[in-house]
Design a protein around this motif. Structure first.
Motif, PDB file in Angstrom:
ATOM      1  N   LEU A  38       0.839  -1.209   0.000  1.00  0.00           N
ATOM      2  CA  LEU A  38       0.000   0.000   0.000  1.00  0.00           C
ATOM      3  C   LEU A  38       0.873   1.258   0.000  1.00  0.00           C
ATOM      4  O   LEU A  38       0.605   2.210  -0.734  1.00  0.00           O
ATOM      5  CB  LEU A  38      -0.928  -0.017   1.225  1.00  0.00           C
ATOM      6  CG  LEU A  38      -2.060   1.015   1.244  1.00  0.00           C
ATOM      7  CD1 LEU A  38      -3.069   0.756   0.133  1.00  0.00           C
ATOM      8  CD2 LEU A  38      -2.761   1.023   2.611  1.00  0.00           C
ATOM      9  N   ALA A  39       1.937   1.245   0.806  1.00  0.00           N
ATOM     10  CA  ALA A  39       2.853   2.396   0.852  1.00  0.00           C
ATOM     11  C   ALA A  39       3.626   2.507  -0.464  1.00  0.00           C
ATOM     12  O   ALA A  39       3.808   3.604  -0.997  1.00  0.00           O
ATOM     13  CB  ALA A  39       3.825   2.262   2.026  1.00  0.00           C
ATOM     14  N   ILE A  40       4.060   1.388  -0.999  1.00  0.00           N
ATOM     15  CA  ILE A  40       4.818   1.411  -2.265  1.00  0.00           C
ATOM     16  C   ILE A  40       3.953   1.980  -3.382  1.00  0.00           C
ATOM     17  O   ILE A  40       4.364   2.885  -4.115  1.00  0.00           O
ATOM     18  CB  ILE A  40       5.300  -0.011  -2.633  1.00  0.00           C
ATOM     19  CG1 ILE A  40       6.328  -0.501  -1.618  1.00  0.00           C
ATOM     20  CG2 ILE A  40       5.887  -0.038  -4.053  1.00  0.00           C
ATOM     21  CD1 ILE A  40       6.650  -1.992  -1.730  1.00  0.00           C
ATOM     22  N   MET A  41       2.724   1.481  -3.498  1.00  0.00           N
ATOM     23  CA  MET A  41       1.829   1.975  -4.560  1.00  0.00           C
ATOM     24  C   MET A  41       1.494   3.450  -4.365  1.00  0.00           C
ATOM     25  O   MET A  41       1.394   4.209  -5.322  1.00  0.00           O
ATOM     26  CB  MET A  41       0.544   1.139  -4.615  1.00  0.00           C
ATOM     27  CG  MET A  41       0.722  -0.223  -5.235  1.00  0.00           C
ATOM     28  SD  MET A  41       1.523  -0.167  -6.872  1.00  0.00           S
ATOM     29  CE  MET A  41       0.173   0.436  -7.872  1.00  0.00           C
ATOM     30  N   ASN A  42       1.342   3.866  -3.121  1.00  0.00           N
ATOM     31  CA  ASN A  42       1.092   5.281  -2.832  1.00  0.00           C
ATOM     32  C   ASN A  42       2.242   6.152  -3.344  1.00  0.00           C
ATOM     33  O   ASN A  42       2.027   7.161  -4.013  1.00  0.00           O
ATOM     34  CB  ASN A  42       0.907   5.434  -1.312  1.00  0.00           C
ATOM     35  CG  ASN A  42       0.847   6.887  -0.862  1.00  0.00           C
ATOM     36  OD1 ASN A  42       1.880   7.486  -0.585  1.00  0.00           O
ATOM     37  ND2 ASN A  42      -0.352   7.446  -0.797  1.00  0.00           N
ATOM     38  N   ARG A  43       3.483   5.737  -3.070  1.00  0.00           N
ATOM     39  CA  ARG A  43       4.631   6.529  -3.542  1.00  0.00           C
ATOM     40  C   ARG A  43       4.735   6.486  -5.065  1.00  0.00           C
ATOM     41  O   ARG A  43       5.077   7.488  -5.699  1.00  0.00           O
ATOM     42  CB  ARG A  43       5.951   6.024  -2.940  1.00  0.00           C
ATOM     43  CG  ARG A  43       6.016   5.940  -1.413  1.00  0.00           C
ATOM     44  CD  ARG A  43       5.487   7.140  -0.665  1.00  0.00           C
ATOM     45  NE  ARG A  43       5.738   7.027   0.767  1.00  0.00           N
ATOM     46  CZ  ARG A  43       4.849   6.620   1.668  1.00  0.00           C
ATOM     47  NH1 ARG A  43       3.606   6.278   1.305  1.00  0.00           N
ATOM     48  NH2 ARG A  43       5.175   6.554   2.948  1.00  0.00           N
TER      49      ARG A  43
END
Ligand code: TXA
Ligand code: MG
Length: 324
Positions: free
Chosen positions: A309-314
């Motif tokens: 989720l954090a990777i896709m957000n960035r």
């Protein structure tokens, strides 16, 4: 201004702590990314952070503390769910937003009635904050709009000559920033996915809401272009086909590979397969590909579970679709 590079040894940390107390700027490693620190209770010192980074004044900062007890002075109250999260995840990559107390200067919160607080887990960071004896305001130690720094080298690239000290603690372990959760409301709102996953949080306090990138009023920082390399980041399923396509059009193409396929492009960076590896290598790969002056960065999306989720957000923040 001369920027002194320090090591993480006891003497150097002491020197940096004294500098912080004297209103100076010190970049330091945490388990997530490097932070650019100043005494959070000293308005003038905090103002220097905005200047050094070129950060918009309406984007509030996180106050970093060295012990859980230090939270009490910064906030009006600590709701039950906040207590549970603190017990479970501090010290660590979780930032909680609570109603601020009177001692927190407006410049940190950009005028908001709330303050973001985090207790980092990396020993160098904890030692530094404890020795400074004051809470430390610290955004990521990059020039505003650039990817967050995951090594001292990145901080040097962006901020040499603009800050007083950099503590070199090697590469950071997690590589993406802390999770930011707003606990002034119930159910709490996840403002930024990060090092502690949504699943881990929900296991402790039940359902949280996800802010669709723009609970702008709530997290002013979210409206700015973040984490962005200079190149266009494009999410694609068929990496080689997209690479050929863009190269045929005359673009210089970089690939951030998450599998060992022998791709062909102008520059290829293998950033690992697991979400943990990808998170750790992501920002460094952005910077590397920028150095090669690629026009396009191609990467496969990951799924939204855990750190994904954090990777896709960035990635989305750095990608064409989201660029303003
Ligand atoms: O891992 C991290 O969190 C790193 C390390 C250095 O601790 N710090 C970091 O800081 O990423 P920064 O300033 O780059 O990101 C802080 C985020 C921004 O999106 C900001 O808008 C949000 O937290 N924030 C800060 N105070 C807030 C508040 N009172 N209410 C809502 N959002 C807030
Ligand atoms: Mg940042």
């Amino acid at each position: 201004m001369h920027t002194h590079i320090l090591s993480g040894n006891k003497e150097d940390i002491k020197k940096a702590a004294i500098a912080l107390r004297n209103g100076k700027l010190v970049a330091f490693p945490t388990e997530t990314v490097y932070g650019l620190g100043a005494n959070a209770l000293d308005q003038k010192a905090v103002a220097k952070i905005f200047k050094a980074k070129g950060r918009p004044q309406d984007n509030p900062l996180i106050a970093h503390i060295g012990a859980k007890e230090d939270l009490d002075a910064l906030v009006l109250k600590v709701p039950k769910k906040a207590k549970i999260l603190i017990d479970a995840f501090w010290p660590g990559p979780l930032t909680i937003v609570l109603q601020k107390s009177g001692i927190v200067p407006e410049i940190i919160t950009a005028g908001l009635p709330s303050v973001a607080v985090r207790m980092p887990s990396l020993d160098i960071a904890l030692d530094l904050i404890k020795k400074a004896g004051v809470p430390i305001a610290a955004p990521s130690a990059n020039t505003s709009g650039r990817p967050s720094p995951t090594s001292a080298k990145h901080v040097i690239e962006d901020l040499r000559g603009r800050i007083d000290y950099i503590i070199d603690g090697g590469r950071t372990r997690i590589g993406v920033e802390s999770t930011v959760i707003d606990l002034t409301v119930d159910p709490p709102v996840l403002l930024r996915p990060g090092g502690i996953t949504k699943e881990e949080i929900e296991k402790k306090i039940g359902q949280v809401r996800i802010s669709r990138h723009g609970s702008v009023a709530k997290s002013p920082g979210m409206k700015y272009r973040h984490y962005s390399p200079r190149a266009e980041v494009i999410l694609t399923k068929d990496i080689q086909k997209s690479a050929d396509n863009y190269m045929n059009k005359g673009y210089k193409v970089g690939i951030m590979a998450t599998d060992k396929t022998p791709y062909s492009a102008d520059r290829i960076r293998y950033i690992g397969k697991s979400n943990e590896q990808i998170a750790k290598n992501l920002f460094e790969a952005f910077r590397d590909l920028d150095k090669y002056k690629v026009d396009i960065i191609l990467i496969k999306g990951v799924n939204d579970n855990g750190l994904g989720l954090a990777i896709m957000n960035r990635l989305k923040k750095a990608s064409t679709i989201d660029k303003e």
